[in-house]
Design a protein around this motif. Sequence first.
Motif, PDB file in Angstrom:
ATOM      1  N   GLU A  53      38.636  37.014  42.193  1.00 30.43           N
ATOM      2  CA  GLU A  53      38.194  36.759  40.813  1.00 30.43           C
ATOM      3  C   GLU A  53      38.049  38.027  39.969  1.00 30.43           C
ATOM      4  OE1 GLU A  53      37.656  33.727  39.468  1.00 30.43           O
ATOM      5  OE2 GLU A  53      37.955  32.584  41.314  1.00 30.43           O
ATOM      6  N   ILE A  54      37.942  39.177  40.641  1.00 27.17           N
ATOM      7  CA  ILE A  54      37.739  40.428  39.898  1.00 27.17           C
ATOM      8  C   ILE A  54      38.885  41.401  40.149  1.00 27.17           C
ATOM      9  CG2 ILE A  54      36.243  42.433  39.577  1.00 27.17           C
ATOM     10  CD1 ILE A  54      33.856  40.613  40.289  1.00 27.17           C
ATOM     11  N   PHE A  55      38.999  41.884  41.359  1.00 25.68           N
ATOM     12  CA  PHE A  55      39.837  43.049  41.614  1.00 25.68           C
ATOM     13  C   PHE A  55      41.339  42.810  41.469  1.00 25.68           C
ATOM     14  CE2 PHE A  55      35.999  43.986  44.313  1.00 25.68           C
ATOM     15  CZ  PHE A  55      35.406  44.783  43.361  1.00 25.68           C
ATOM     16  N   THR A  56      41.821  41.598  41.658  1.00 18.53           N
ATOM     17  CA  THR A  56      43.266  41.348  41.533  1.00 18.53           C
ATOM     18  C   THR A  56      43.620  40.477  40.342  1.00 18.53           C
ATOM     19  OG1 THR A  56      43.202  39.435  43.021  1.00 18.53           O
ATOM     20  CG2 THR A  56      43.631  41.612  44.021  1.00 18.53           C
ATOM     21  N   SER A  57      42.644  40.213  39.464  1.00 25.13           N
ATOM     22  CA  SER A  57      42.922  39.266  38.377  1.00 25.13           C
ATOM     23  C   SER A  57      42.688  39.827  36.973  1.00 25.13           C
ATOM     24  CB  SER A  57      42.091  37.996  38.573  1.00 25.13           C
ATOM     25  OG  SER A  57      40.720  38.282  38.408  1.00 25.13           O
ATOM     26  N   HIS A  58      42.563  41.140  36.840  1.00 22.00           N
ATOM     27  CA  HIS A  58      42.432  41.794  35.525  1.00 22.00           C
ATOM     28  C   HIS A  58      41.332  41.158  34.667  1.00 22.00           C
ATOM     29  CE1 HIS A  58      46.643  42.311  36.914  1.00 22.00           C
ATOM     30  NE2 HIS A  58      46.315  43.569  36.720  1.00 22.00           N
ATOM     31  N   PRO A  59      40.071  41.275  35.094  1.00 23.42           N
ATOM     32  CA  PRO A  59      38.983  40.610  34.382  1.00 23.42           C
ATOM     33  C   PRO A  59      38.538  41.347  33.126  1.00 23.42           C
ATOM     34  CG  PRO A  59      38.077  41.912  36.128  1.00 23.42           C
ATOM     35  CD  PRO A  59      39.585  42.034  36.237  1.00 23.42           C
ATOM     36  N   ARG A  60      37.878  40.599  32.275  1.00 23.38           N
ATOM     37  CA  ARG A  60      37.175  41.159  31.120  1.00 23.38           C
ATOM     38  C   ARG A  60      35.956  40.286  30.870  1.00 23.38           C
ATOM     39  NH1 ARG A  60      35.842  45.714  28.706  1.00 23.38           N
ATOM     40  NH2 ARG A  60      34.722  45.152  26.848  1.00 23.38           N
ATOM     41  N   MET A  61      34.806  40.900  30.846  1.00 21.75           N
ATOM     42  CA  MET A  61      33.542  40.203  30.627  1.00 21.75           C
ATOM     43  C   MET A  61      32.915  40.756  29.364  1.00 21.75           C
ATOM     44  SD  MET A  61      30.595  40.013  33.512  1.00 21.75           S
ATOM     45  CE  MET A  61      29.192  38.938  33.366  1.00 21.75           C
ATOM     46  N   ASP A  62      32.783  39.912  28.340  1.00 18.72           N
ATOM     47  CA  ASP A  62      32.163  40.323  27.079  1.00 18.72           C
ATOM     48  C   ASP A  62      30.886  39.519  26.885  1.00 18.72           C
ATOM     49  OD1 ASP A  62      34.041  42.276  26.080  1.00 18.72           O
ATOM     50  OD2 ASP A  62      35.425  40.608  25.827  1.00 18.72           O
TER      51      ASP A  62
END
Length: 106
Positions: A53-62
């Motif tokens: 969910e984070i390291f391989t999926s290019h996340p952005r949390m705003d």
Amino acid sequence: MSLNDTLSQPAVRAFVAAVNACDRDALWATLTPDASMTDDEKEHNLVEWAEREIFTSHPRMDVEWESADGLSLRARYHNDIWGDLSSAWTFTLTDGKISHFAAGPA
């Protein structure tokens, strides 16, 4: 408007920054060694979940909203798996580190 840089709880602020930077070392540094998590009220293996969910999926949390105690957030979350979604996050701290977090729809 994102509140990412002004979150009141240092561990939560560091967690959000680590997610956005996709920084494994920084993320693990925010967590207790026995940290746990739930997503949509289901327990997950934290390492496997973070990898997917984070390291391989290019996340952005705003972050759009923070509770008065700084332990609950509402955020726009984007990653390559789910696209854009409104998410709710709650955190439990132990000795200044995150010992549990819960993610789910807002």
